[in-house]
Scaffold this motif. Structure first.
Motif, PDB file in Angstrom:
ATOM      1  N   THR A  30       0.863  -1.173   0.000  1.00  0.00           N
ATOM      2  CA  THR A  30       0.000   0.000   0.000  1.00  0.00           C
ATOM      3  C   THR A  30       0.902   1.227   0.000  1.00  0.00           C
ATOM      4  O   THR A  30       2.096   1.141   0.282  1.00  0.00           O
ATOM      5  CB  THR A  30      -0.889   0.050   1.254  1.00  0.00           C
ATOM      6  OG1 THR A  30      -0.039   0.107   2.395  1.00  0.00           O
ATOM      7  CG2 THR A  30      -1.803  -1.184   1.337  1.00  0.00           C
ATOM      8  N   THR A  32       0.979   3.650   2.104  1.00  0.00           N
ATOM      9  CA  THR A  32       1.539   3.888   3.437  1.00  0.00           C
ATOM     10  C   THR A  32       2.651   2.887   3.760  1.00  0.00           C
ATOM     11  O   THR A  32       3.650   3.240   4.395  1.00  0.00           O
ATOM     12  CB  THR A  32       0.415   3.901   4.510  1.00  0.00           C
ATOM     13  OG1 THR A  32       0.917   4.520   5.680  1.00  0.00           O
ATOM     14  CG2 THR A  32      -0.089   2.507   4.825  1.00  0.00           C
ATOM     15  N   SER A  53       2.997  15.473  -1.147  1.00  0.00           N
ATOM     16  CA  SER A  53       1.854  14.851  -1.813  1.00  0.00           C
ATOM     17  C   SER A  53       2.419  13.776  -2.734  1.00  0.00           C
ATOM     18  O   SER A  53       3.629  13.713  -2.990  1.00  0.00           O
ATOM     19  CB  SER A  53       1.037  15.879  -2.587  1.00  0.00           C
ATOM     20  OG  SER A  53       1.845  16.527  -3.549  1.00  0.00           O
ATOM     21  N   CYS A  61      -2.696  10.843  -5.524  1.00  0.00           N
ATOM     22  CA  CYS A  61      -3.224   9.798  -4.646  1.00  0.00           C
ATOM     23  C   CYS A  61      -3.195  10.303  -3.212  1.00  0.00           C
ATOM     24  O   CYS A  61      -2.129  10.588  -2.669  1.00  0.00           O
ATOM     25  CB  CYS A  61      -2.371   8.533  -4.786  1.00  0.00           C
ATOM     26  SG  CYS A  61      -2.928   7.202  -3.699  1.00  0.00           S
ATOM     27  N   THR A  62      -4.373  10.428  -2.611  1.00  0.00           N
ATOM     28  CA  THR A  62      -4.448  10.910  -1.233  1.00  0.00           C
ATOM     29  C   THR A  62      -4.890   9.807  -0.283  1.00  0.00           C
ATOM     30  O   THR A  62      -5.079  10.041   0.902  1.00  0.00           O
ATOM     31  CB  THR A  62      -5.426  12.094  -1.124  1.00  0.00           C
ATOM     32  OG1 THR A  62      -6.693  11.669  -1.629  1.00  0.00           O
ATOM     33  CG2 THR A  62      -4.932  13.294  -1.909  1.00  0.00           C
ATOM     34  N   ASP A  63      -5.057   8.585  -0.823  1.00  0.00           N
ATOM     35  CA  ASP A  63      -5.516   7.446  -0.014  1.00  0.00           C
ATOM     36  C   ASP A  63      -4.305   6.629   0.427  1.00  0.00           C
ATOM     37  O   ASP A  63      -3.694   5.916  -0.378  1.00  0.00           O
ATOM     38  CB  ASP A  63      -6.472   6.587  -0.857  1.00  0.00           C
ATOM     39  CG  ASP A  63      -6.884   5.314  -0.124  1.00  0.00           C
ATOM     40  OD1 ASP A  63      -6.585   5.184   1.087  1.00  0.00           O
ATOM     41  OD2 ASP A  63      -7.492   4.454  -0.780  1.00  0.00           O
ATOM     42  N   ALA A  64      -3.972   6.733   1.710  1.00  0.00           N
ATOM     43  CA  ALA A  64      -2.781   6.043   2.232  1.00  0.00           C
ATOM     44  C   ALA A  64      -2.878   4.529   2.050  1.00  0.00           C
ATOM     45  O   ALA A  64      -1.852   3.849   1.976  1.00  0.00           O
ATOM     46  CB  ALA A  64      -2.570   6.389   3.705  1.00  0.00           C
ATOM     47  N   GLN A  65      -4.106   4.029   1.957  1.00  0.00           N
ATOM     48  CA  GLN A  65      -4.288   2.570   1.836  1.00  0.00           C
ATOM     49  C   GLN A  65      -4.371   2.113   0.376  1.00  0.00           C
ATOM     50  O   GLN A  65      -4.641   0.923   0.112  1.00  0.00           O
ATOM     51  CB  GLN A  65      -5.562   2.124   2.583  1.00  0.00           C
ATOM     52  CG  GLN A  65      -5.509   2.419   4.086  1.00  0.00           C
ATOM     53  CD  GLN A  65      -4.260   1.848   4.759  1.00  0.00           C
ATOM     54  OE1 GLN A  65      -3.830   0.731   4.453  1.00  0.00           O
ATOM     55  NE2 GLN A  65      -3.669   2.623   5.666  1.00  0.00           N
ATOM     56  N   ALA A  66      -4.171   3.048  -0.558  1.00  0.00           N
ATOM     57  CA  ALA A  66      -4.236   2.672  -1.980  1.00  0.00           C
ATOM     58  C   ALA A  66      -3.239   1.545  -2.257  1.00  0.00           C
ATOM     59  O   ALA A  66      -2.108   1.563  -1.754  1.00  0.00           O
ATOM     60  CB  ALA A  66      -3.918   3.879  -2.852  1.00  0.00           C
TER      61      ALA A  66
END
Lengths: 83, 156, 156, 83
Positions: A30, A32, A53, A61-66
């Motif tokens: 991910t 993160t 960013s 991409c602002t979703d740490a779990q992406a």
């Protein structure tokens, strides 16, 4: 043949200065998890990380779990300072 | 790169002919005369030009030199910024350029020029063009001070 | 001439060193490069330039040529306007010039340039300099249209 | 020797166009009396008069009853249109 379990991380400006390289490879996972790995390997990156960013395959991409699958590209962008 | 698309979507509001004449992110001195020539138009009554130059001081310290670094997408982003301003304001022409690489004190880092039939529109559009460029352009500034210290601006 | 003293008194608010570098009302083409060179200063981070050019149209009619006529006091008034802006804003340098005589479409009638350490001040000061010049400078514009008609602007 | 009972009136732009001269002499009196005389002699000036501002000896004068003594200078200024 490229390593099929890793991702490419491209670092710019203060992030590159902190890591000491303009690009590094890290384990897929991910967003993160990739950033956690960078912090572990490059302690100077810890202070820069929260200011940055991120692009995942050229898209913000602002979703740490992406999910960052093998072969992906991550760009680490410190705060802009143009003009 | 599609980073600023979401940010830019809010600004676009018409599909008229674009006034954008020149957009560039370049590793060489910016040429004000060439850019002003690029926006020349007999319909224009008001031309507003902004030049953002390297100052010899920052936070009270003496600046020796600085380097701008651009993300590979910077040219595309600046084009999107320019188009968004052209869509939002009633302009005749627009030109915008950002320099990257090593700059000396007094060198122009950013030049933004807009022309319109009327001055209020030209001032508002040029202000917005500069503000939006500073907000969205993926460019970074590394300053070296006369005392030997250095910093990545906005990241200290 | 003391016409605008009363109007100007409200604007003056400090006695600091003046940033005024160049003020002229002249019967020849304005030289943007010379004026931009006159304001160059290593302390300046932001330079804003306004150029008011002769448009090829007005009220929907095609403009052929025009003449600006100045009162003998115009140079003194423009100096007072420049000093009032320099007193009101935190500027590094200021230059302003108005052309009189016969102008063609595309020629600059008014050029106003200000520089400051910061862009918000530079934009505000340049806008005010142009507005105040238009309000107080005793200059008149005579337009000749392509259809042969003519007018004294603001006096029709 | 100058006529000691008259004033000099300098006309600019649309005011000059209306009168047909860049300067004329008029009888000393009040500002309004001088302007009345111009309107009588130059009917085209009637339409321009209310749009103009006036200098009396180089100082703005908004008092129609101001005394304009012999030898004075009046400047007739139509609305400015610079820039």
């Amino acid at each position: 043949m490229p390593d099929t379990s890793t991702v490419d991380v491209h670092l710019f400006a203060a992030a590159r200065a902190a890591v000491g390289e303009s690009s590094v490879t890290a384990q897929a996972g991910t967003l993160t998890a990739v950033l956690d790995e960078l912090c572990e390997r490059f302690p100077s990156f810890v202070a820069v990380r929260p200011r940055c960013s991120y692009l995942l395959n050229e898209i913000a991409c602002t979703d740490a779990q992406a999910a960052v699958v093998a072969g992906s590209r991550i760009d680490v962008l410190p705060p802009f300072a143009g003009g | 790169m599609v980073l600023p698309q979401a940010d830019l979507a809010q600004y676009a509001n018409n599909g008229g002919m674009s006034a954008v004449r020149l957009v560039e992110v370049v590793d060489r001195p910016l040429n004000l005369e060439v850019m002003q020539a690029a926006v020349r138009d007999d319909r224009a009554g008001a031309v507003v030009t902004f030049s953002g130059d390297v100052r010899n001081h920052d936070h009270g310290k003496s600046v020796d030199r600085l380097t701008y670094e651009g993300h590979p997408s910077a040219g595309d982003v600046l084009q999107q910024v320019a188009e968004s301003i052209a869509a939002e304001f009633d302009l005749i022409a627009l030109a915008v350029a950002h320099r990257v690489g090593d700059l000396a004190v007094g060198d122009a880092a950013l030049i933004a020029i807009v022309s319109s039939a009327h001055r209020d529109v030209a001032f508002a559009a040029c202000t917005a063009l500069v503000d939006r460029t500073k907000e969205l352009l993926p460019v970074w500034k590394h300053q070296v001070f006369a005392d030997g210290t250095d910093e990545w601006v906005n990241c200290a």
